[in-house]
Design a protein around this motif. Structure first.
Motif, PDB file in Angstrom:
ATOM      1  N   UNK A 158       0.417  -1.095   0.323  1.00 13.64           N
ATOM      2  CA  UNK A 158      -0.443   0.472  -0.021  1.00 13.64           C
ATOM      3  C   UNK A 158       0.604   0.882   0.235  1.00 13.64           C
ATOM      4  N   UNK A 159       1.971   1.364   0.615  1.00 16.87           N
ATOM      5  CA  UNK A 159       2.811   2.221   0.548  1.00 16.87           C
ATOM      6  C   UNK A 159       2.978   2.319  -0.682  1.00 16.87           C
ATOM      7  N   UNK A 160       3.743   1.655  -1.205  1.00 16.55           N
ATOM      8  CA  UNK A 160       4.429   1.669  -2.721  1.00 16.55           C
ATOM      9  C   UNK A 160       3.342   1.968  -3.421  1.00 16.55           C
ATOM     10  N   UNK A 161       1.848   2.078  -3.305  1.00 14.50           N
ATOM     11  CA  UNK A 161       1.187   2.324  -4.456  1.00 14.50           C
ATOM     12  C   UNK A 161       0.895   3.601  -4.470  1.00 14.50           C
ATOM     13  N   UNK A 162       0.445   4.411  -2.905  1.00 15.47           N
ATOM     14  CA  UNK A 162       0.388   5.726  -2.861  1.00 15.47           C
ATOM     15  C   UNK A 162       1.390   6.256  -3.350  1.00 15.47           C
TER      16      UNK A 162
ATOM     17  N   UNK B 175       3.693   6.142  -5.630  1.00 14.19           N
ATOM     18  CA  UNK B 175       3.179   6.131  -7.071  1.00 14.19           C
ATOM     19  C   UNK B 175       1.814   6.905  -7.483  1.00 14.19           C
ATOM     20  N   UNK B 176       1.237   6.766  -6.639  1.00 12.44           N
ATOM     21  CA  UNK B 176       0.070   7.583  -7.081  1.00 12.44           C
ATOM     22  C   UNK B 176       0.307   9.502  -6.568  1.00 12.44           C
ATOM     23  N   UNK B 177       1.229   9.878  -5.529  1.00 13.15           N
ATOM     24  CA  UNK B 177       1.617  10.686  -5.478  1.00 13.15           C
ATOM     25  C   UNK B 177       2.261  11.490  -6.665  1.00 13.15           C
ATOM     26  N   UNK B 178       3.193  10.517  -7.360  1.00 14.02           N
ATOM     27  CA  UNK B 178       3.970  11.090  -8.439  1.00 14.02           C
ATOM     28  C   UNK B 178       3.085  11.126  -9.367  1.00 14.02           C
ATOM     29  N   UNK B 179       2.059  10.737  -9.755  1.00 16.24           N
ATOM     30  CA  UNK B 179       0.975  10.887 -10.871  1.00 16.24           C
ATOM     31  C   UNK B 179       0.829   9.555 -12.143  1.00 16.24           C
ATOM     32  N   UNK B 180       1.434   8.657 -11.090  1.00 17.63           N
ATOM     33  CA  UNK B 180       1.318   7.522 -12.021  1.00 17.63           C
ATOM     34  C   UNK B 180       0.181   6.894 -12.292  1.00 17.63           C
ATOM     35  N   UNK B 181       0.125   5.782 -14.043  1.00 20.42           N
ATOM     36  CA  UNK B 181      -1.316   5.811 -14.319  1.00 20.42           C
ATOM     37  C   UNK B 181      -1.771   4.431 -13.696  1.00 20.42           C
ATOM     38  N   UNK B 182      -0.177   3.405 -13.983  1.00 19.42           N
ATOM     39  CA  UNK B 182      -0.658   1.794 -14.163  1.00 19.42           C
ATOM     40  C   UNK B 182       0.092   1.423 -12.449  1.00 19.42           C
ATOM     41  N   UNK B 183       0.044   0.066 -11.845  1.00 21.91           N
ATOM     42  CA  UNK B 183       1.337  -0.429 -11.447  1.00 21.91           C
ATOM     43  C   UNK B 183       0.929  -2.135 -11.828  1.00 21.91           C
ATOM     44  N   UNK B 184       2.297  -2.828 -11.920  1.00 21.06           N
ATOM     45  CA  UNK B 184       2.860  -4.079 -12.097  1.00 21.06           C
ATOM     46  C   UNK B 184       2.854  -4.452 -10.658  1.00 21.06           C
ATOM     47  N   UNK B 185       2.125  -5.257 -10.425  1.00 23.01           N
ATOM     48  CA  UNK B 185       2.881  -5.876  -8.463  1.00 23.01           C
ATOM     49  C   UNK B 185       2.230  -7.088  -8.695  1.00 23.01           C
TER      50      UNK B 185
END
Length: 452
Positions: free
Chosen positions: A403-407, A409-419
């Motif tokens: 969750x911390x990692x994806x947050x 990514x969201x704060x930096x404006x990324x749109x997709x996450x592969x996890x």
């Protein structure tokens, strides 16, 4: 017999290279040592303090943290300093060790503590000029220029200081010592005497130390055992950013790092490390992928790049910067065995940008993605982030703090996450990560599907 002037090693015959410290032309002839006729007698002595239990610990002084106000430094040492703490800080010449120590001394003195900054390399006038340039103004911060051990011990025992900073420990001299200047034996002796005196007076100590040719803290690994905290100040060589890493800490975690920027007015903490590490990332670049790395409690976005090229050597190269080379070889073997990507005849180069080193398992998936992307000449979409651990069967396993990692990514404006698929249950109901497309995978073969 012959004795090394650098480390004190003994040899029955002359050798050009010391077998212990590997120094050349340091063996000198000395008279044979006789066994001492004095017998050491151990006497029973009553200690000043009796043993205590956990229940008795409430009567002891609490471990109060001293906040320096420099967020990156407080994070590195574990939420602040502890009174009486001894800290060893190393780094290359010109990286900013003295600047950092002066700023920390000023901030700690501003808390009402009495600080003594001792320079063994600069004159008093030079120290004052540097302090004025950094706009230091604390009235309880004192400066001194000396390098004899007896004078330093006098200030510790009689000055009533809360912290003493020695810049640097290699320049301290010991009158009458047979050890060579800056040798391991001398540094060990100096550090032991100073830390012992500081413990008796509950005085904290900072030791500034240089680095050797191999990049390690110069002189002694034994110094690392004497002090409470070991910090290493590193520079990326290409810009004004510095990274402060903690390798040992008796009063906190060793997973945290601090990131600084060197300016005309000294060092300043970087509020957004992710923006720094991915600031120069290019679009539509095969082999480039961003990963959410975890350093202690902090998540940072870091760019991983891979280059796969044909090899004309019997054994193809595997060159890595910022990541363990064995991990790259394992990932390449899994991709070839399980997914049919022929990498045994290819050279693979992998680099972590920003001068940071990543050892956590979550780097496996982004490395695999970057290798496949370079191999197929297919770039990932610009807004993609990947993290996850890969095993030897081609499966993608879950990692901690997804969750911390994806947050981040969201704060930096990324749109997709592969996890990893196994982390989906941790993040699917978290409202703060809405707005990013989740792509859970359980096998490495899914990477090829995303790229094609």
């Amino acid at each position: 017999m012959y004795k090394c002037n650098n480390c004190g090693a003994i040899s029955i015959k002359w050798v050009g290279k010391c077998p212990e410290c590997l120094s050349y032309n340091t063996m000198g002839e000395v008279a044979g040592e006789r066994e001492s006729s004095n017998v050491i007698k151990f006497k029973r002595k009553s200690p000043d303090i009796s043993p205590v239990t956990i229940a008795d610990s409430e009567n002891l002084n609490p471990l109060n943290r001293i906040k320096t106000g420099i967020k990156e430094f407080d994070l590195s040492v574990g939420s602040g300093l502890v009174k009486g703490q001894s800290v060893l800080i190393g780094g290359e010449p010109g990286v900013g060790k003295s600047t950092l120590m002066l700023q920390i001394a000023d901030r700690v003195a501003a808390c009402g503590l009495k600080i003594l900054y001792i320079s063994t390399e600069e004159s008093l006038v030079q120290i004052i000029l540097r302090a004025k340039r950094l706009n230091l103004s604390s009235k309880t911060l004192f400066f001194q220029s000396l390098n004899e051990i007896n004078e330093i011990l006098y200030f510790i025992e009689n000055g009533g200081y809360d912290f003493i900073i020695i810049d640097s420990i290699q320049r301290i001299t010991v009158p009458g010592s047979e050890s060579a200047y800056g040798s391991v034996n001398r540094l060990r002796e100096i550090a032991h005497e100073i830390t012992s005196a500081c413990i008796k007076k509950n005085c904290g100590a900072f030791f500034v130390c240089h680095v050797n040719k191999e990049g390690g803290i110069a002189g002694p690994k034994t110094l690392e055992h004497i002090v409470d905290t070991v910090l290493y100040f590193d520079s990326g060589k290409r810009d004004s950013y510095r990274v402060l890493r903690c390798y040992k800490n008796r009063f906190g975690s060793t997973d945290e790092i601090g990131i600084y920027e060197m300016s005309e007015n000294g060092l300043k903490g970087v509020k957004n490390p992710s923006a720094y590490f991915i600031s120069e990332r290019q679009t539509d670049s095969p082999g480039s992928v961003v990963t959410a790395s975890l350093e202690g409690t902090r998540s940072m976005l870091v760019e991983v790049q891979a280059l796969v090229v044909p090899s004309y050597m019997p054994v193809p190269k595997r060159v890595c910067l910022g990541i363990d080379g064995g991990r790259i070889s394992i990932i390449a073997a899994v991709l070839e065995k399980k997914e049919g990507i022929k990498l045994s005849s290819k050279e693979i180069y992998v680099k972590i940008f920003g001068g940071i080193s990543i050892q956590e398992p979550a780097i496996d998936l982004p490395v695999a993605v970057s290798i496949v992307s370079s191999y197929m000449e297919k770039p990932l979409p610009y807004g993609f982030v990947a993290f996850g651990e890969a095993d030897l069967t081609g499966e993608v396993r879950g990692v901690k703090n997804s969750v911390v990692r994806i947050k981040e990514a969201v704060n930096m404006g990324f749109t997709d996450v592969l996890f990893p698929q196994s982390n989906l249950k941790d993040v699917k109901n978290v409202k703060s990560i809405n707005g990013i497309n989740l792509h859970p995978i359980s096998k490495l073969k899914k990477i090829i599907e995303y790229l094609t």
